[in-house]
Design a protein around this motif. Structure first.
Motif, PDB file in Angstrom:
ATOM      1  N   PHE A   1       7.204 -11.214  -4.005  1.00 18.39           N
ATOM      2  CA  PHE A   1       8.343 -10.303  -3.864  1.00 18.39           C
ATOM      3  C   PHE A   1       9.490 -10.899  -3.052  1.00 18.39           C
ATOM      4  CE2 PHE A   1       5.344  -7.284  -5.419  1.00 18.39           C
ATOM      5  CZ  PHE A   1       6.091  -6.271  -5.979  1.00 18.39           C
ATOM      6  N   PHE A   2       9.221 -11.942  -2.292  1.00 18.10           N
ATOM      7  CA  PHE A   2      10.240 -12.524  -1.411  1.00 18.10           C
ATOM      8  C   PHE A   2      10.442 -13.998  -1.730  1.00 18.10           C
ATOM      9  CE2 PHE A   2       8.541  -8.994   1.127  1.00 18.10           C
ATOM     10  CZ  PHE A   2       9.717  -8.345   1.474  1.00 18.10           C
ATOM     11  N   SER A   3      11.624 -14.498  -1.353  1.00 18.00           N
ATOM     12  CA  SER A   3      11.898 -15.925  -1.485  1.00 18.00           C
ATOM     13  C   SER A   3      12.288 -16.469  -0.115  1.00 18.00           C
ATOM     14  CB  SER A   3      13.013 -16.164  -2.512  1.00 18.00           C
ATOM     15  OG  SER A   3      14.203 -15.502  -2.115  1.00 18.00           O
ATOM     16  N   GLN A   4      12.376 -17.772  -0.024  1.00 21.28           N
ATOM     17  CA  GLN A   4      12.745 -18.421   1.233  1.00 21.28           C
ATOM     18  C   GLN A   4      14.216 -18.182   1.544  1.00 21.28           C
ATOM     19  OE1 GLN A   4      10.702 -19.755   3.337  1.00 21.28           O
ATOM     20  NE2 GLN A   4       8.889 -19.744   2.035  1.00 21.28           N
ATOM     21  N   PRO A   5      14.590 -17.998   2.773  1.00 14.28           N
ATOM     22  CA  PRO A   5      13.692 -17.859   3.911  1.00 14.28           C
ATOM     23  C   PRO A   5      13.032 -16.483   3.912  1.00 14.28           C
ATOM     24  CG  PRO A   5      15.952 -17.562   4.651  1.00 14.28           C
ATOM     25  CD  PRO A   5      16.010 -17.900   3.179  1.00 14.28           C
ATOM     26  N   MET A   6      11.760 -16.474   4.203  1.00  9.78           N
ATOM     27  CA  MET A   6      11.001 -15.226   4.251  1.00  9.78           C
ATOM     28  C   MET A   6      11.510 -14.382   5.418  1.00  9.78           C
ATOM     29  SD  MET A   6       8.880 -15.183   1.834  1.00  9.78           S
ATOM     30  CE  MET A   6       7.318 -15.577   1.150  1.00  9.78           C
ATOM     31  N   PRO A   7      11.402 -13.054   5.296  1.00  9.96           N
ATOM     32  CA  PRO A   7      11.797 -12.199   6.416  1.00  9.96           C
ATOM     33  C   PRO A   7      10.881 -12.434   7.620  1.00  9.96           C
ATOM     34  CG  PRO A   7      11.343 -10.889   4.433  1.00  9.96           C
ATOM     35  CD  PRO A   7      10.932 -12.290   4.143  1.00  9.96           C
ATOM     36  N   ALA A   8      11.383 -12.118   8.800  1.00 10.89           N
ATOM     37  CA  ALA A   8      10.507 -12.084   9.969  1.00 10.89           C
ATOM     38  C   ALA A   8       9.447 -11.020   9.687  1.00 10.89           C
ATOM     39  CB  ALA A   8      11.313 -11.737  11.215  1.00 10.89           C
ATOM     40  N   ARG A   9       8.236 -11.213  10.232  1.00  7.77           N
ATOM     41  CA  ARG A   9       7.165 -10.287   9.877  1.00  7.77           C
ATOM     42  C   ARG A   9       6.161 -10.129  11.006  1.00  7.77           C
ATOM     43  NH1 ARG A   9       2.977 -11.436   4.942  1.00  7.77           N
ATOM     44  NH2 ARG A   9       1.676 -12.358   6.561  1.00  7.77           N
ATOM     45  N   THR A  10       5.678  -8.926  11.142  1.00  5.08           N
ATOM     46  CA  THR A  10       4.535  -8.622  11.994  1.00  5.08           C
ATOM     47  C   THR A  10       3.455  -8.068  11.075  1.00  5.08           C
ATOM     48  OG1 THR A  10       5.953  -8.078  13.863  1.00  5.08           O
ATOM     49  CG2 THR A  10       3.714  -7.195  13.914  1.00  5.08           C
ATOM     50  N   LEU A  11       2.216  -8.520  11.241  1.00  2.00           N
ATOM     51  CA  LEU A  11       1.106  -8.018  10.439  1.00  2.00           C
ATOM     52  C   LEU A  11      -0.044  -7.714  11.377  1.00  2.00           C
ATOM     53  CD1 LEU A  11      -0.170  -9.215   7.039  1.00  2.00           C
ATOM     54  CD2 LEU A  11      -1.778  -8.847   8.907  1.00  2.00           C
ATOM     55  N   VAL A  12      -0.543  -6.484  11.318  1.00  2.00           N
ATOM     56  CA  VAL A  12      -1.655  -6.079  12.171  1.00  2.00           C
ATOM     57  C   VAL A  12      -2.681  -5.301  11.362  1.00  2.00           C
ATOM     58  CG1 VAL A  12      -0.263  -5.990  14.281  1.00  2.00           C
ATOM     59  CG2 VAL A  12      -0.517  -3.940  12.889  1.00  2.00           C
ATOM     60  N   GLU A  13      -3.896  -5.293  11.875  1.00  2.00           N
ATOM     61  CA  GLU A  13      -4.928  -4.438  11.299  1.00  2.00           C
ATOM     62  C   GLU A  13      -4.756  -3.044  11.904  1.00  2.00           C
ATOM     63  OE1 GLU A  13      -9.456  -5.256  10.207  1.00  2.00           O
ATOM     64  OE2 GLU A  13      -9.122  -5.176  12.369  1.00  2.00           O
ATOM     65  N   ALA A  14      -4.845  -2.034  11.052  1.00  5.67           N
ATOM     66  CA  ALA A  14      -4.619  -0.666  11.514  1.00  5.67           C
ATOM     67  C   ALA A  14      -5.593   0.284  10.835  1.00  5.67           C
ATOM     68  CB  ALA A  14      -3.184  -0.244  11.205  1.00  5.67           C
ATOM     69  N   GLY A  15      -5.881   1.361  11.496  1.00 10.82           N
ATOM     70  CA  GLY A  15      -6.728   2.394  10.913  1.00 10.82           C
ATOM     71  C   GLY A  15      -5.915   3.229   9.941  1.00 10.82           C
ATOM     72  N   LEU A  16      -5.969   2.880   8.670  1.00 17.86           N
ATOM     73  CA  LEU A  16      -5.217   3.602   7.644  1.00 17.86           C
ATOM     74  C   LEU A  16      -6.141   4.583   6.935  1.00 17.86           C
ATOM     75  CD1 LEU A  16      -3.246   0.584   6.126  1.00 17.86           C
ATOM     76  CD2 LEU A  16      -2.436   2.239   7.811  1.00 17.86           C
ATOM     77  N   ASP A  17      -5.595   5.717   6.566  1.00 18.36           N
ATOM     78  CA  ASP A  17      -6.387   6.767   5.937  1.00 18.36           C
ATOM     79  C   ASP A  17      -6.373   6.626   4.410  1.00 18.36           C
ATOM     80  OD1 ASP A  17      -7.862   9.104   5.593  1.00 18.36           O
ATOM     81  OD2 ASP A  17      -6.080  10.382   5.659  1.00 18.36           O
ATOM     82  N   ARG A  18      -7.459   6.101   3.848  1.00 17.89           N
ATOM     83  CA  ARG A  18      -7.661   5.994   2.395  1.00 17.89           C
ATOM     84  C   ARG A  18      -6.764   4.981   1.697  1.00 17.89           C
ATOM     85  NH1 ARG A  18      -6.881  10.830  -0.590  1.00 17.89           N
ATOM     86  NH2 ARG A  18      -5.133  11.225   0.772  1.00 17.89           N
ATOM     87  N   ILE A  19      -5.963   4.210   2.417  1.00 17.36           N
ATOM     88  CA  ILE A  19      -5.148   3.167   1.790  1.00 17.36           C
ATOM     89  C   ILE A  19      -5.447   1.835   2.459  1.00 17.36           C
ATOM     90  CG2 ILE A  19      -3.317   4.724   1.022  1.00 17.36           C
ATOM     91  CD1 ILE A  19      -1.612   3.745   3.390  1.00 17.36           C
ATOM     92  N   LYS A  20      -5.122   0.759   1.761  1.00 20.44           N
ATOM     93  CA  LYS A  20      -5.389  -0.578   2.270  1.00 20.44           C
ATOM     94  C   LYS A  20      -4.182  -1.203   2.953  1.00 20.44           C
ATOM     95  CE  LYS A  20      -8.811  -1.556  -1.325  1.00 20.44           C
ATOM     96  NZ  LYS A  20      -9.986  -1.634  -0.481  1.00 20.44           N
ATOM     97  N   VAL A  21      -2.960  -0.662   2.676  1.00 16.93           N
ATOM     98  CA  VAL A  21      -1.755  -1.294   3.216  1.00 16.93           C
ATOM     99  C   VAL A  21      -0.635  -0.272   3.380  1.00 16.93           C
ATOM    100  CG1 VAL A  21      -0.929  -1.975   0.911  1.00 16.93           C
ATOM    101  CG2 VAL A  21      -0.154  -3.245   2.924  1.00 16.93           C
ATOM    102  N   GLU A  22       0.151  -0.471   4.424  1.00 12.34           N
ATOM    103  CA  GLU A  22       1.403   0.261   4.624  1.00 12.34           C
ATOM    104  C   GLU A  22       2.426  -0.753   5.124  1.00 12.34           C
ATOM    105  OE1 GLU A  22       3.386   3.871   7.235  1.00 12.34           O
ATOM    106  OE2 GLU A  22       1.247   3.968   6.753  1.00 12.34           O
ATOM    107  N   ILE A  23       3.658  -0.624   4.634  1.00  9.58           N
ATOM    108  CA  ILE A  23       4.709  -1.591   4.981  1.00  9.58           C
ATOM    109  C   ILE A  23       6.006  -0.844   5.250  1.00  9.58           C
ATOM    110  CG2 ILE A  23       6.049  -3.594   4.205  1.00  9.58           C
ATOM    111  CD1 ILE A  23       3.733  -4.182   2.203  1.00  9.58           C
TER     112      ILE A  23
END
Length: 126
Positions: free
Chosen positions: A95-117
Motif C-alpha cells: 500500500f505504500f512506496s518509498q519513503p515509507m511513513p514513520a510508523r509505530t507498531l505494538v501488540e495490543a489487546g484487540l477485540d475479535r480483530i487482528k489489526v487496527e491502524i
C-alpha cells in the motif's frame, strides 16, 4: 478549525468519533479495522485479509479528503499478535512506496480483530 471527513466507501465504525478530521493542513484518520463498509461486519480470517481491508478503508478515507497513501506521514499499527508481524508487513508494503511513513507498531489487546491502524497525512497543496 476542524472539519470532519466522511465517506460511505469506508467503515463508519460504531463509536462517537469521525472517520477523519482535517486540522491545520493535516488529516487525522481514526483507527480503522477490518470492517466491511457495507455491512459493518468484521471481514477476513487471516492477518493479510484483515490488513488489506483495514488499509483499503484508510485509503478510501484519504481519497475522500483529496489525499492518497503518498500523503501519509505517520502510521500507528496495533496487532493482536506480534507473530503476525512479517505477514502483516508484506500486505502493508503493497500500500505504500518509498519513503515509507514513520510508523509505530505494538501488540495490543484487540477485540475479535487482528489489526487496527490509524494514520496522519499532509493535505496536498494547491
Amino acid at each position: 478549525m476542524r472539519k470532519a471527513v466522511r465517506t460511505a466507501e469506508a467503515s463508519t465504525g460504531n463509536g462517537p468519533y469521525s472517520q477523519a478530521i482535517i486540522a491545520q493542513g493535516l488529516l487525522y484518520v481514526s483507527g480503522q479495522g477490518p470492517l466491511d463498509p457495507q455491512t459493518g461486519e468484521i471481514t477476513g480470517e487471516t492477518i493479510e485479509e484483515q490488513a488489506e481491508l483495514t488499509l483499503s478503508n484508510i485509503q478510501h478515507i484519504l481519497n475522500a479528503a483529496g489525499c492518497t497513501m503518498e500523503h501519509v506521514v505517520k502510521v500507528n499499527v496495533f496487532l493482536a499478535d506480534l507473530q503476525d508481524y512479517d505477514r502483516f508487513n508484506e500486505t502493508y508494503m503493497s500500500f505504500f512506496s518509498q519513503p515509507m511513513p514513520a510508523r509505530t507498531l505494538v501488540e495490543a489487546g484487540l477485540d475479535r480483530i487482528k489489526v487496527e491502524i490509524d494514520a496522519i497525512a499532509v493535505l496536498p497543496t494547491e
